[in-house]
Design an enzyme around this catalytic site. Sequence first.
Site, mmCIF file in Angstrom:
data_model
loop_
_atom_site.group_PDB
_atom_site.id
_atom_site.type_symbol
_atom_site.label_atom_id
_atom_site.label_comp_id
_atom_site.label_asym_id
_atom_site.label_seq_id
_atom_site.Cartn_x
_atom_site.Cartn_y
_atom_site.Cartn_z
ATOM 1 N N LYS A 1 26.998 16.237 44.924
ATOM 2 C CA LYS A 1 27.200 15.816 43.536
ATOM 3 C C LYS A 1 25.972 16.173 42.740
ATOM 4 O O LYS A 1 24.870 16.274 43.288
ATOM 5 C CB LYS A 1 27.415 14.300 43.462
ATOM 6 C CG LYS A 1 28.105 13.831 42.192
ATOM 7 C CD LYS A 1 29.604 13.916 42.340
ATOM 8 C CE LYS A 1 30.335 13.300 41.189
ATOM 9 N NZ LYS A 1 31.738 13.035 41.555
HETATM 10 N N1 GLU Z 1 34.403 15.136 40.135
HETATM 11 C C1 GLU Z 1 35.617 15.032 40.875
HETATM 12 C C2 GLU Z 1 35.523 13.942 41.915
HETATM 13 O O1 GLU Z 1 34.746 13.019 41.777
HETATM 14 C C3 GLU Z 1 36.079 16.373 41.441
HETATM 15 C C4 GLU Z 1 35.087 17.081 42.317
HETATM 16 C C5 GLU Z 1 35.501 18.496 42.665
HETATM 17 O O2 GLU Z 1 36.557 18.950 42.239
HETATM 18 O O3 GLU Z 1 34.739 19.137 43.376
HETATM 19 O O4 GLU Z 1 36.252 13.919 42.871
#
Ligand code: GLU
Length: 429
Positions: free
Chosen positions: A119
């Site tokens: 992240k």
């Molecule tokens: N931000 C989204 C989540 O928390 C998607 C992450 C992604 O598609 O890599 O799952």
Amino acid sequence: MTSTLTPMPLSSVHPTADSPWGTYLMQVDRVVPYLGHLARWVETLKRPKRALIVDVPIELDDGRVAHFEGFRVQHNLSRGPGKGGVRFHPDVTLEEVMALAAWMSVKNAAVNLPYGGAKGGIRVDPALLSRKELERMTRRYTSEIGIIIGPHSDIPAPDVNTNPQIMAWMMDTYSMNTGTTATGVVTGKPIHLGGSLGRVKATGRGVFVTGREAARRIDLELAGARVAVQGFGNVGSAAAELFNQAGSRIVAAQDHTGTIHNDRGFDMADLMAHVKEHGGVGGFKGAEPMKSEEFWDVACDILIPAALEGQITAERARRTKARLVLEGANGPTVPTADDILAERGILVVPDVICNAGGVTVSYFEWVQDFSSFFWTEDEINVRLDKIMIGALRRIWDTADRHRITLRTATFAVACERILTAREERGLYP
Ligand code: GLU
């Protein structure tokens, strides 16, 4: 005396019982009894593999120089490259990004995607930036984290306050720096830049699909069910539209612009048009305004927290009238609240399965980018539904077998996969 060879808590963060990393650590502790011999590896889950803090300086339109703090955390790479979004928000911290990265590891393993968890984030209020400033910040951040991201190492995507345009700038920056057109370096891109049909609504769709399965199991009829949604961004609004199409009434909504209520249910087409024009639900004519704290007392059957972490506190968990909580957000429920919801017989479909639809279609996007062959929206949605329903079924069986919550069951399924990979790969050197 404790041996200094006993793993020590990380010195870089100071989690509390309700903070994101503290919440995550508690969730890991709860799964340990179900890990069998793999419990030996559990410490792996309690520390990120790698965390990068970067300075993001940009020139503002008026000539001043501003600096923002940026992060990219790779929590675990045992099962594949890192995968997870990037958020732009003034409250972003290393501790929060660590927790969000860890939840991505669990989520990706829960739906069996060949990914680890990662992240990123920048501590900024993007609403204060012009479009050009936003672009410069995004590009500088991408260059700074360029040393650890890549189509085969770590693949960012949208999260809070980031969108396909920002992904296009990230893809372009990485491509310029590497002399390639690396569409697979980020997902959630615009369609004609290697994006996937169905990606924008995928998280909301997953919330609906898992919610529909959960409702069926507790004999909650979706037709006529009252739904309250916190956060009316990409996730909350798409889920609300699908519940509305299934005959449910969306009776309350809350976002940073206000809280609204209408027991007869909102006209969703009108509300969506209002949100598009005004940037939020506040001031919508087809509803009564409410004080923000009253949102948690609303008479509803289904509660969808689809905003930020830590929203369902112990006190709010005691007040909610919902029978079913669908976690569209990451980490919306603190552990004490989780216990209260369980005691009150309120079913929680946890974030790590409920909102996995987004990353699942991100995976489809990444696969399509590599094969340069693109699927129809129908193909995407059919595959998405199949993965979500199959994953939830497996989690439900685990929950029934051990008599544990769906959250602990999701962690059990996911952590077993992660730690099996860990064990099979072995320690190097
Ligand atoms: N931000 C989204 C989540 O928390 C998607 C992450 C992604 O598609 O890599 O799952």
